[in-house]
Design an enzyme around this catalytic site. Structure first.
Site, PDB file in Angstrom:
ATOM      1  N   LYS A 208      -1.592   5.883 -35.530  1.00 33.23           N
ATOM      2  CA  LYS A 208      -1.274   7.019 -34.661  1.00 33.23           C
ATOM      3  C   LYS A 208      -0.083   7.751 -35.235  1.00 33.23           C
ATOM      4  O   LYS A 208       1.072   7.545 -34.846  1.00 33.23           O
ATOM      5  CB  LYS A 208      -0.988   6.542 -33.229  1.00 33.23           C
ATOM      6  CG  LYS A 208      -1.153   7.669 -32.199  1.00 33.23           C
ATOM      7  CD  LYS A 208      -2.575   8.181 -32.188  1.00 33.23           C
ATOM      8  CE  LYS A 208      -2.745   9.403 -31.334  1.00 33.23           C
ATOM      9  NZ  LYS A 208      -4.077   9.998 -31.476  1.00 33.23           N
ATOM     10  N   SER A 408      -8.938  11.891 -30.414  1.00 33.45           N
ATOM     11  CA  SER A 408      -7.996  11.459 -29.367  1.00 33.45           C
ATOM     12  C   SER A 408      -8.491  11.888 -27.985  1.00 33.45           C
ATOM     13  O   SER A 408      -9.529  11.420 -27.533  1.00 33.45           O
ATOM     14  CB  SER A 408      -6.599  12.000 -29.662  1.00 33.45           C
ATOM     15  OG  SER A 408      -5.981  11.232 -30.679  1.00 33.45           O
TER      16      SER A 408
END
Length: 617
Positions: A208, A408
């Site tokens: 991430k 996402s």
């Protein structure tokens, strides 16, 4: 005393007259502009009602970018060019689906005998969008009508579309600028340290990397490895498509930087000759030479003093048939934000409302959610997801059609779907969550400003001017971890898997559509047509039509958008003209970074967002 009052009264009287004059002048200018816009709209509508009767080519003179859902209509874009000049062309947004529908309508139009692509003002689009247009161009070619591409130069995006043509013309002094893909982002760690801004980062996911700009001055090894994988696959898909279109090998399309330089040495640096010898183009010719060939093909138009053609923007699209049941198409185009939709971004409340309208409409039998988003607010993503769950529970099949990105939060809102279809070059996955809170206590202290007070609990003592209490940091991290667990649980339930299995392919890892299919994150590879067909199949529809759910801006919104678009186009160029080229480029990158940060409005500071998915160039 009277003289003093007379002077004061005279001052106010003349001031009032000046203000009245300015007010009347501004109102009159606005009125004149309004009249011009109204006349232009009337002319455009009348042109739209008229049938195209003269035989000739459809001119695909695409100006600006191609998106799923433009923030303003193409009609107003045409007016903007007429009233405010061509400076706004590269800022114009074009509807992907309007372009495809135009090509398909032209295919059946006996007055359209071919297509000419003039892409000099085309600023780009994602690969799945261009591939979808390419599919329509291939259908057009298969009907027996030729497709030509003309250009002085071709950028990578322009050449991708041009490669679908039967014949590509290039100026003898032109270039086909193939160089590969790259991602570039700005990193602020040192800047924040110099400003004494304290950054508190909370995240889950090895890959991430959206938070890295706040905590690093360069890309981490994990992010570099992950990004190298998907950007390499995108480039390979690009080369494979062009090679198939040109009937050469991917190695011939781009043999590598050293081989390109060696090839240019052999041609004495002649980029046009290099492109011709390597079969990137079919013929070298100046604009007059290309025009002569096109006049021979399509005939001469006395009005335009050129080959006979009708522009994409002047070719009237017929209203689609509304026979049969309805498939509702809802767009999630842009970063996902809480609240109402804004131009270029997804409003959680707006999109949820559109899905609800489709759910409650008895004529709607299925829903296609078109996702082209890097994600954003977890709160807004959940608002949209909940409405899709309700629609599916109401017996209406939900099919997700992924565009260039569905990462996402874009994947979060896809989880309720009965079926997910992605393009091989779609960027998806990036299943992870992060949070960022900046505090300025050290910055303020350097200039002698301090904060103090009392609180009934450390949880209440939260302020941007104070250090973040340890309890708040711990609470925030727990919230992020909970959000991640919820994310992978939703995915696991949707994909008939387990959270542990999903965790292995999650951790914020970005996947191309092809890899996502292999990992079970999507059901099939395909395009928007395939998504519509699947929705009709799941709803068991024999006859159906599409209803696009989108907020139509008012006339005044469109007019103002057109005017401001021109101003935006002129002003930055005027300012950048005073800057050296590297500084102008850096200024543009800073602006793009600021636009990214503008989407951070989640009430809990939790984000499922892939920032680096949209930085390819």
């Amino acid at each position: 005393m009277r003289t003093l009052w007379r002077i004061i009264a005279g001052f106010f009287r003349w001031t009032w007259r000046l203000l009245n004059f300015i007010r009347n002048l501004v109102l009159n200018i606005f009125f004149i502009l309004l009249v011009l816009v109204c006349v232009g709209v009337w002319m455009q509508l009348n042109n739209g009602k008229a049938e195209h009767s003269s035989r000739g080519a459809l001119l695909l003179d695409i100006s600006g970018v191609i998106v799923d859902k433009p923030s303003s209509s193409s009609r107003l874009g045409a007016l903007g060019r007429q009233f405010f000049g061509a400076s706004s062309d590269r800022l114009q947004e074009n509807s992907l689906f309007d372009i495809v529908e135009t090509i398909r309508q032209a295919q059946a139009d006996r007055n359209i005998t071919g297509i000419v692509m003039d892409l000099k003002n085309f600023a780009g689009a994602d690969q799945p969008s261009m591939q979808y247009i390419g599919k329509a161009l291939r259908e057009f070619r298969d009907s027996g009508k030729p497709v030509y591409a003309i250009g002085d130069n071709y950028s990578q995006g322009q050449y991708y579309l041009a490669s679908f043509a039967n014949k590509i013309w290039l100026s003898p002094d032109g270039v086909v600028d193939l160089h590969g893909f790259a991602t570039n982002g700005l990193y602020y760690k040192t800047l924040l340290e110099k400003l004494k801004v304290t950054t508190h980062v909370f995240r889950v996911g090895t890959y991430k990397s959206a938070v890295e700009p706040f905590i690093r001055d360069n890309m981490s090894d994990a992010a570099r490895e992950a990004d190298s994988r998907w950007i390499g696959e995108l480039w390979n898909n690009y080369l494979t498509t062009i090679a198939a279109n040109r009937q050469i090998t991917p190695q011939q399309v781009f043999p590598g930087a050293d081989a390109v330089i060696e090839g240019l040495r052999k041609t004495g640096g002649d980029t046009g000759k290099y492109a011709l010898e390597n079969k990137l183009v079919d013929e070298l010719g100046s604009a007059p030479q290309a025009e002569k060939a096109l006049v021979k093909q399509f005939g001469w138009d006395n009005d335009s003093k050129n080959f006979r053609a009708v522009s994409l923007y002047d070719y009237p699209l017929k209203k689609p048939s509304d026979v049969g049941d309805t498939i509702a198409v809802v767009f999630a185009n842009g970063a996902i934000m809480d609240g109402e939709e804004t131009p270029g971004n997804v409003g959680g409340d707006t999109t949820a409302s559109q899905i609800r309208d489709a759910r409650l409409d008895p004529k709607v039998k299925a829903i296609v959610l078109r996702v082209n988003s890097p994600g954003g607010s977890v709160s807004a993503s959940e608002t949209i997801r909940a409405e899709l769950v309700a629609a599916r529970a109401a017996g209406k099949p939900v099919v997700v059609s992924m565009g260039g990105m569905a990462a996402s939060g874009g994947y979060w809102i896809s989880t309720p779907a009965n079926y997910i279809i992605a393009n091989a070059s779609t960027l998806t996955g990036s299943i992870g969550i992060f949070g960022v809170i900046n505090t300025l206590q050290d910055s303020l202290a350097t200039i002698g400003v301090h904060t103090d007070g009392v609180a009934t609990s450390p949880l209440a003592d939260v302020s941007i001017t104070k250090a973040l209490p340890a309890q708040v940091s711990e609470m925030m991290q727990l919230s992020i971890e909970n959000g991640y667990q919820r994310f992978i649980t939703l995915v696991a339930k949707s994909r008939n898997s387990t959270p542990a299995q999903i965790d292995k392919i999650a951790q914020g890892h970005v996947w191309t559509g092809e890899d996502a299919k292999a990992n079970g994150l999507v059901d099939a590879l395909g395009d928007f047509d395939d998504a519509l067909a699947k929705a009709a199949e799941l709803a068991k529809l024999k006859q159906w039509h599409v209803d696009y759910y989108e907020q139509e801006p008012s006339f005044f919104d469109r007019a103002l958008d057109s005017m401001s678009g021109s101003a935006r186009a002129i002003l930055p160029q005027a300012l950048q003209a005073w800057l050296p080229a590297p500084l102008a480029s850096a200024a543009l990158e800073v602006k793009n970074e600021a636009d990214k940060l503008a989407v951070f409005n989640d009430p809990q500071n939790r984000y499922a967002l892939c920032l680096n998915c949209a930085t390819i160039r």
